[in-house]
Design a protein around this motif. Sequence first.
Motif, mmCIF file in Angstrom:
data_model
loop_
_atom_site.group_PDB
_atom_site.id
_atom_site.type_symbol
_atom_site.label_atom_id
_atom_site.label_comp_id
_atom_site.label_asym_id
_atom_site.label_seq_id
_atom_site.Cartn_x
_atom_site.Cartn_y
_atom_site.Cartn_z
ATOM 1 N N VAL A 210 16.988 8.270 9.148
ATOM 2 C CA VAL A 210 16.539 9.252 8.168
ATOM 3 C C VAL A 210 16.084 10.491 8.930
ATOM 4 N N GLU B 172 7.301 8.889 4.213
ATOM 5 C CA GLU B 172 8.342 8.723 3.194
ATOM 6 C C GLU B 172 9.636 8.188 3.801
ATOM 7 N N ALA B 173 9.963 8.644 5.009
ATOM 8 C CA ALA B 173 11.167 8.142 5.682
ATOM 9 C C ALA B 173 11.031 6.657 5.995
ATOM 10 N N ALA C 231 9.190 4.556 4.354
ATOM 11 C CA ALA C 231 9.275 3.853 3.070
ATOM 12 C C ALA C 231 10.733 3.629 2.677
ATOM 13 N N LYS C 232 11.578 4.619 2.925
ATOM 14 C CA LYS C 232 12.998 4.502 2.576
ATOM 15 C C LYS C 232 13.667 3.367 3.362
ATOM 16 N N LEU C 233 13.434 3.316 4.674
ATOM 17 C CA LEU C 233 14.038 2.261 5.486
ATOM 18 C C LEU C 233 13.435 0.896 5.156
ATOM 19 N N ARG D 16 12.320 -0.040 2.238
ATOM 20 C CA ARG D 16 12.925 -0.445 0.961
ATOM 21 C C ARG D 16 14.326 -1.015 1.164
ATOM 22 N N GLU D 17 15.090 -0.401 2.070
ATOM 23 C CA GLU D 17 16.463 -0.853 2.306
ATOM 24 C C GLU D 17 16.517 -2.209 3.002
ATOM 25 N N TYR E 253 9.036 -4.711 -0.280
ATOM 26 C CA TYR E 253 8.750 -3.336 -0.695
ATOM 27 C C TYR E 253 8.398 -3.281 -2.181
ATOM 28 N N GLY F 69 7.190 10.794 -5.435
ATOM 29 C CA GLY F 69 8.411 10.009 -5.313
ATOM 30 C C GLY F 69 8.153 8.519 -5.386
ATOM 31 N N ILE F 70 7.143 8.049 -4.655
ATOM 32 C CA ILE F 70 6.830 6.624 -4.649
ATOM 33 C C ILE F 70 6.249 6.203 -5.997
ATOM 34 N N GLU G 249 9.119 5.590 -8.241
ATOM 35 C CA GLU G 249 9.741 4.292 -7.942
ATOM 36 C C GLU G 249 8.948 3.166 -8.590
#
Length: 247
Positions: free
Chosen positions: A10, A203-204, A206-208, A210-211, A217, A231-232, A235
């Motif tokens: 990211v 935030e980056a 959090a993205k990884l 989540r994946e 997550y 953003g969170i 979600e």
Amino acid sequence: MSPETTQPTVKVLDKGFVRLVDMMGGDQGVVDAARVSYGGRSKGADSDKKLISYLLKHSHLTPFEHSLLKFHCRAPIFVARQWFRHRFAAYNEISFRYTEVKDDFYMPEKWRGQDKKNKQGSMAGADLDQEMLNGMFKKQVDGALETYKKMIAMGTAREMARMVLPVNLYTEFYWTVNARSLMNFVALRADAHAQWEIQKYGEAMAKLFREKMPWTYEAFLRHGWRGDNEGIAAERAALPPLEAVAK
């Protein structure tokens, strides 16, 4: 392209990134660590997902310490110094004693004003002369780098010449962290009260997260997230209704 660059990445800020280079355990590692208490293992996806939710809801957190994630991170030094305060993790950072510094500095898109109420915070929309600030900042950074290069050319040791460099210089480091500590990092650093630059790294992450650990997550959003991040929060609001969680 090195093999590492094929890993999930990211981009952050103007030149930074976070990249997942390795992991162990994942959601299943949490389940196995929890069920070993009574000699059991997986009971199927639905039951395992409910178990993870139950663990977080009731603050049974040690099973999350058995899942590890290793990241390659690139961030300005002032961000890294905040990051390294999260001590339940392993760090290895590039050394500017061994390597020469390049023209690799964070340049903010817009300057923020000092928050009138929060002594350690900033606020957008302040009436600042952005053009003048950009010019002053670039002149200072360019001058520091030029001085560094001249000192190196004169034979000055890298470990001493680096002292003239500003903290917006990018650094790189490996960060190995367990899922419990990663949730703590996201909760604190993706929050609106954190400095904007490190929020972007939160935030980056959090993205990884989540994946790679979607069950954990989701449970974190339901039971562990208490922060302020649009953003969170969106979600979390989009999650389906939670079914009864079986022990």
